[in-house]
Enzyme design. Sequence first.
Site, PDB file in Angstrom:
ATOM      1  N   GLU A  49       0.913  -1.487  -0.159  1.00 30.17           N
ATOM      2  CA  GLU A  49       0.089  -0.029   0.085  1.00 30.17           C
ATOM      3  C   GLU A  49       0.967   1.332  -0.022  1.00 30.17           C
ATOM      4  O   GLU A  49       1.618   1.457   0.700  1.00 30.17           O
ATOM      5  CB  GLU A  49      -0.697   0.025   1.336  1.00 30.17           C
ATOM      6  CG  GLU A  49      -2.000   1.033   1.393  1.00 30.17           C
ATOM      7  CD  GLU A  49      -2.738   0.960   2.630  1.00 30.17           C
ATOM      8  OE1 GLU A  49      -3.633   1.803   2.840  1.00 30.17           O
ATOM      9  OE2 GLU A  49      -2.556  -0.056   3.382  1.00 30.17           O
ATOM     10  N   LYS A  88      -8.909   2.913  -2.389  1.00 27.31           N
ATOM     11  CA  LYS A  88      -9.374   1.967  -1.063  1.00 27.31           C
ATOM     12  C   LYS A  88     -10.849   2.460  -0.679  1.00 27.31           C
ATOM     13  O   LYS A  88     -11.081   3.627  -0.582  1.00 27.31           O
ATOM     14  CB  LYS A  88      -8.425   2.304  -0.149  1.00 27.31           C
ATOM     15  CG  LYS A  88      -8.483   1.659   1.326  1.00 27.31           C
ATOM     16  CD  LYS A  88      -7.383   1.845   2.191  1.00 27.31           C
ATOM     17  CE  LYS A  88      -7.244   0.984   3.433  1.00 27.31           C
ATOM     18  NZ  LYS A  88      -6.089   1.270   4.096  1.00 27.31           N
ATOM     19  N   CYS A 134      -5.619  -3.173   2.173  1.00 29.09           N
ATOM     20  CA  CYS A 134      -5.485  -3.312   3.597  1.00 29.09           C
ATOM     21  C   CYS A 134      -6.766  -3.534   4.352  1.00 29.09           C
ATOM     22  O   CYS A 134      -7.178  -4.791   4.341  1.00 29.09           O
ATOM     23  CB  CYS A 134      -4.595  -2.058   4.155  1.00 29.09           C
ATOM     24  SG  CYS A 134      -3.869  -2.809   5.725  1.00 29.09           S
TER      25      CYS A 134
END
Length: 640
Positions: free
Chosen positions: A47, A116, A169
């Site tokens: 990330e 994200k 994540c």
Amino acid sequence: MNPYGYFKVAGAIPSVGVADCALNAERHIGLIRRAAERGAELVVFPELSLTGYTCGDLFLQPELMRGAEEALKQVMRQTADCPIVAVVGLPVVAGGRRYNCAAAFAQGELLGVVPKSHLPNYGEFYEERWFASGAEVRGSLIELCGEEVPFGCDVMLGINGVECGIEICEDLWVPAPPSAALSQAGARLIINLSASPEVVGKHSYLLSLVAGQSARLRAGYLYVSSGFGESSTDLVFGGNILIADQGEWVARSERFSLEEQLLVGEIDVERIETERSRTNTFAAHTPQEGFRLCACDLTPRASDFARTIDPHPFVPADDEQRHTRCEEIFQIQAMGLVKRLSHTRCRSVVLGISGGLDSTLALLVVVKAFDKLGLDRKGIYGITMPGFGTTDRTYRNALALMEQLGITQIEIPIAKAVQQHFADIALDPADRSATYENSQARERTQILMDYANKVGGLVIGTGDLSELALGWATYNGDQMSMYGVNASIPKTLVRHLVRTAAETLGGEAEKTLLDIVDTPVSPELLPADEKGEIAQKTEDLVGPYELHDFMLYHFIRRGASPRKLLFLAEQAFGERYPREVILHWMEVFFRRFFSQQFKRSAMPDGPKVGSVSLSPRGDWRMPSDGSAALWLAEIETLKK
């Protein structure tokens, strides 16, 4: 994707410089080139890998945003000759909002950008301070590096025909991860770019989370998390590359390494398709429904197969795990028999004790079941039935084991009865045909059945899964019983089960059991040799059980074709079995598996223990007159 359905992927962890985009670009370039040289079709970075995850309020600086985009341009330009898709992390501005994104590119061209969805803002995380959620971004385009490309959480990658979904994540840690919808839309591989800091106990949970999601989605999962180089002002990043395939680990990287890491492994996408197609509760949508597929086809560089293939898929390699597995199997077998005894109100059972592995395992299971029910072990009637091929070693072991376990011992020699039967059917005793052997097996079964009637008990079958697969049993002989406790235990696992019991029992019983483990597998239906030793060894006749169990597992559990079976066997066994030997026994396996189905169609009840079962009432429904022609024809082409 290689010809056998494997998709080669790589995870890469650079040693980042926090906010040093130019340095990070150089390190990305080197890792992408290395991954391409290894023949990977996809390489994934952590990330925010082009900036570092720990930039904090520097993410609010336009200069860092420009630096990240310039770094992306540089990486794309200098890897344009690499036949590989790369997915990197960077911050991106779109529509006046800043997003934490994954950008995918190949050979100098952007494919798509995924923001994200779930931004953690608790504990050590402050992502909402810098970024906006991309959960509602769908169907959009973004201009990045001079290109206009798809942007949104509805973007999927198509790499050489393999659909890949992306989450970042925290997306994995929420109750409803994006990967669930992605997999239902056809993604066979989920990519996760992460920057998860280390705290005590978190790693074991992470492993269970990745493996569990991979298993639940029936997908591959490639997780890549930040490592050395991230700021340690408040946190430490250990670096994790985790590659899982339907819940099984393909590869895991070293944590807390000071060096940059590149880990390569293969995902069996063919097996994923097989599993999904056979599982009706995998609620698949129309492929890519509601998603945009950004596809590309590349020709990866030739490389060696990186994945390790276990030659003994039924037997865990780890000692502790194997011991735990064996203990659990004993419990399942025993509980199945406990229910049957309770239902029939039987307080006695009958089984033949030969001094071989299978009857020994069955006896150990019966003893455990009797102990659970609080029944007297004298209600277990162990009958040894010496015949023409019985050797002193197996005979002595049979008697010793029955005495050591405290059951009722009975000896009924079968030679005279079988000789009378030979006379009745006019068979010359010198004719060592199947009739000679099967007459003994059926005589033994008659004794067991009739003795069970006499004492009001059940006949416990001893035949195992490998014998059922090959039809290595006499129809209406040892193929028949009233309850078969070993019906789903493969031969390669039987030895370990008996060895585990030996370690538990100790004493003289341990010595006897270990000698049984070391005795060659044989039906002992032909006379012993001049030294009085076993002359009829099963594996000399039908082939190595480790090969047959390997083929059984991959054929039944994973739908492997002969071509793929050969490839896997060569990977698993190396030089132990030459190609022509593998093909010879593969032909034997398929001929026998198809021709002997009629025995399995009439097999007795017995407990399912593992993921492979041949019960006609459970996992395997196959016509007794099905043809093996397709499989045998493919084997013939492999011989050329």
